[in-house]
Design a protein around this motif. Structure first.
Motif, PDB file in Angstrom:
ATOM      1  N   GLU A  16      60.203  37.542 101.223  1.00  0.00           N
ATOM      2  CA  GLU A  16      60.372  37.793  99.784  1.00  0.00           C
ATOM      3  C   GLU A  16      60.398  39.288  99.489  1.00  0.00           C
ATOM      4  O   GLU A  16      61.155  39.754  98.621  1.00  0.00           O
ATOM      5  N   MET A  17      59.586  40.063 100.204  1.00  0.00           N
ATOM      6  CA  MET A  17      59.598  41.520 100.023  1.00  0.00           C
ATOM      7  C   MET A  17      60.966  42.106 100.358  1.00  0.00           C
ATOM      8  O   MET A  17      61.466  42.997  99.646  1.00  0.00           O
ATOM      9  N   VAL A  18      61.567  41.625 101.451  1.00  0.00           N
ATOM     10  CA  VAL A  18      62.892  42.126 101.834  1.00  0.00           C
ATOM     11  C   VAL A  18      63.911  41.845 100.740  1.00  0.00           C
ATOM     12  O   VAL A  18      64.736  42.692 100.392  1.00  0.00           O
ATOM     13  N   ARG A  19      63.861  40.636 100.164  1.00  0.00           N
ATOM     14  CA  ARG A  19      64.796  40.301  99.087  1.00  0.00           C
ATOM     15  C   ARG A  19      64.520  41.129  97.839  1.00  0.00           C
ATOM     16  O   ARG A  19      65.450  41.554  97.151  1.00  0.00           O
ATOM     17  N   ARG A  20      63.245  41.346  97.501  1.00  0.00           N
ATOM     18  CA  ARG A  20      62.933  42.169  96.327  1.00  0.00           C
ATOM     19  C   ARG A  20      63.475  43.588  96.493  1.00  0.00           C
ATOM     20  O   ARG A  20      63.986  44.191  95.559  1.00  0.00           O
ATOM     21  N   SER A  43      54.645  43.791  94.977  1.00  0.00           N
ATOM     22  CA  SER A  43      53.588  44.146  95.933  1.00  0.00           C
ATOM     23  C   SER A  43      52.323  44.604  95.222  1.00  0.00           C
ATOM     24  O   SER A  43      51.212  44.419  95.748  1.00  0.00           O
ATOM     25  N   GLY A  44      52.443  45.191  94.022  1.00  0.00           N
ATOM     26  CA  GLY A  44      51.251  45.623  93.302  1.00  0.00           C
ATOM     27  C   GLY A  44      50.333  44.464  92.970  1.00  0.00           C
ATOM     28  O   GLY A  44      49.119  44.521  93.182  1.00  0.00           O
ATOM     29  N   THR A  45      50.908  43.387  92.466  1.00  0.00           N
ATOM     30  CA  THR A  45      50.098  42.214  92.153  1.00  0.00           C
ATOM     31  C   THR A  45      49.587  41.543  93.415  1.00  0.00           C
ATOM     32  O   THR A  45      48.445  41.092  93.479  1.00  0.00           O
ATOM     33  N   TRP A  49      50.812  49.568  91.170  1.00  0.00           N
ATOM     34  CA  TRP A  49      49.698  49.653  92.110  1.00  0.00           C
ATOM     35  C   TRP A  49      48.454  50.230  91.449  1.00  0.00           C
ATOM     36  O   TRP A  49      47.378  49.651  91.543  1.00  0.00           O
ATOM     37  N   GLY A  50      48.600  51.396  90.829  1.00  0.00           N
ATOM     38  CA  GLY A  50      47.460  52.205  90.425  1.00  0.00           C
ATOM     39  C   GLY A  50      46.398  51.476  89.624  1.00  0.00           C
ATOM     40  O   GLY A  50      45.264  51.287  90.074  1.00  0.00           O
TER      41      GLY A  50
END
Length: 490
Positions: free
Chosen positions: A276-280, A292-294, A416-417
């Motif tokens: 899913e990360m690759v597609r995002r 990725s932050g969540t 992220w922060g």
């Protein structure tokens, strides 16, 4: 955007986590039972020799991967129609690297100044490099056949675990136990290949030398990262074995092996989310940053709770699993419990960089953690033994997490922060609650009881207010219209 795609993606990723998580719980649970039986039967001295040999073999085996499988998984996600060609190139390259790893293991066993008896264990376990090279489970994960991948993982762990228990009870000899490492891998590799042949109609292709070279070159930066990752995570046992006695290695390994739960948790999360990360990232770096932050925030919340629970119940865990000979493992386990959040965050943040194609940043982040481990672990081990080893390892992993957070700058850190700061604050407050609870039980002090009650109420209020400011979880699964459009066309 309608809520239906969000719910669909959420269900899909939740299903991946459930499948891989269940497989790891069952498979690693069986391995864990086997570990306890082996440790009890062999005792700290012999178990220390076995642990040292396993660490050396696993490190060289990881290098034998060459960083290729992670790269190949990314390429299969991007070009699934080229599955046969990618698998063929990966298989040939991995077998070549595995043979090199086996030669190096033989040289280490014959030439390195290892504790007596360790060299035979290394030679007996060396074929695991070749067995792992034959595994195509990475292709199952790239195709998002997570149930099939989960089945392969369960079978691999179950075969190795049952064989280890049977052999240690029958022979009481570690050399037979360590051979189960490659026996289980061979069975799992055969099953994964059979699934691909049947479901994906995998064809036998003769890869070109140019393709093999391209695969090897593409894996080099990842290989450097893997080498440093495993170096910083495995050097603790090796350094302790070289500087201290086998007994101390056994005491340390009894606690350190329990932390495979943290490694497994990190592995499940990254394997489930990586496609899913690759597609995002194909949509944009900002889309990957929001997702990725969540994911990092949720992972940090669960791993901090697991770390605190492990630290608080360490005496019970050691007493329940081992005998009185391993009583000194309690303090070490409490320190290593911090690896829960460190390993989970580091693995997930590293996969974010990999999904974004930032292989050099991944290498730099891992190199930073390895440098800290090189400077701290030997000195701490020489002075404080296994206790110092644990402190040095946790410190190096914490620095690696900070390095990843700094290197993933720009759109990748979108979201992220604020989320991560909030999770850390809640985690620290929860840690204070657990500490006060422990002191309250030990002393029966009424003032401490009042303090813990107040802190608990404060934690509840902080969590309630934070949830008001945070977007609801389904937002982490939001995809851009371009991704849906592409998927619809394909």
């Amino acid at each position: 955007m309608s809520a239906q795609p969000e719910r669909s993606t959420a269900r899909r990723l939740s299903g991946y986590l459930a499948s891989l998580g269940s497989a790891e719980v069952v498979g690693r649970g069986l391995s864990f039972v086997a570990l306890v039986v082996v440790a009890r039967v062999l005792g700290p001295d012999t178990f220390g020799q076995l642990a040292l040999a396993q660490v050396i073999v696993l490190y060289l085996t990881a290098l034998g991967d060459g960083g290729i499988t992670l790269w190949s998984q990314r390429e299969i996600v991007r070009r699934p129609h080229e599955l046969s060609r990618i698998v063929a190139q990966t298989l040939v390259a991995q077998v070549a690297l595995a043979l090199v790893a086996m030669v190096v293991l033989g040289a280490i066993a014959l030439l390195a100044p290892l504790p007596e008896g360790t060299e035979l264990l290394i030679l007996a376990a060396a074929p695991v490099a070749l067995a792992q090279a034959l595994s195509t489970v990475y292709a199952l994960q790239a195709l998002e056949w997570m149930r099939a991948a989960a089945l392969v993982k369960v079978v691999t762990q179950a075969v190795a675990a049952f064989a280890a228990v049977a052999l240690v009870l029958l022979t009481h000899q570690p050399v037979w136990v360590i051979m189960t490492m490659w026996f289980g891998q061979l069975v799992g590799a055969g099953l994964a290949l059979a699934i691909l042949l049947r479901r994906a109609e995998l064809r036998a292709e003769l890869p070109s030398m140019a393709g093999i070279r391209t695969t090897l070159v593409a894996g080099l930066p990842i290989l450097g990262s893997l080498a440093l990752i495993h170096y910083s995570q495995m050097m603790d046992t090796v350094v302790l074995g070289l500087l201290r006695s086998s007994y101390e290695v056994g005491i340390y390994a009894a606690a350190a092996r329990l932390m495979m739960v943290a490694a497994v948790a990190a592995l499940v999360i990254t394997n489930a989310l990586y496609p899913e990360m690759v597609r995002r990232h194909a949509d944009s770096e900002r889309a990957l940053g929001e997702f990725s932050g969540t994911a990092l925030a949720l992972t940090l919340r669960g791993s901090l709770a697991a770390a605190l629970l492990t630290a608080a119940t360490a005496p019970v865990i050691i007493d329940l699993l081992y005998d009185a000979n391993y009583a000194d493992s309690v303090t070490i386990l409490r320190i290593l419990a911090l690896l829960f959040p460190a390993l989970c965050f580091s693995s997930l943040a590293g996969q974010v960089l990999m999904a974004a194609g930032r292989r050099r940043h991944l290498l730099w982040g891992v190199a930073t953690g390895s440098l800290v481990a090189t400077l701290t672990v030997p000195a701490a081990t020489l002075t404080f033994g296994g206790l110092g080893t644990a402190v040095g390892l946790v410190a190096s992993m914490a620095v690696q997490c900070l390095a990843f957070a700094c290197l993933a700058r720009g759109p990748l850190t979108t979201g992220w922060g604020a989320r991560l700061h909030r999770e850390l604050a809640i985690g620290l407050l929860l840690g204070a609650v657990v500490l006060l609870a422990h002191l309250t039980v030990a002393s029966g002090n009424a003032l401490l009881l009042a303090s813990i009650t107040a802190l608990t109420l404060g934690l509840v209020e902080l969590t309630r207010r934070a949830s008001r400011r945070t977007p609801r979880i389904p937002n982490m699964y939001r995809r851009s219209p371009s991704a849906h459009t592409r998927r619809g066309r394909t």
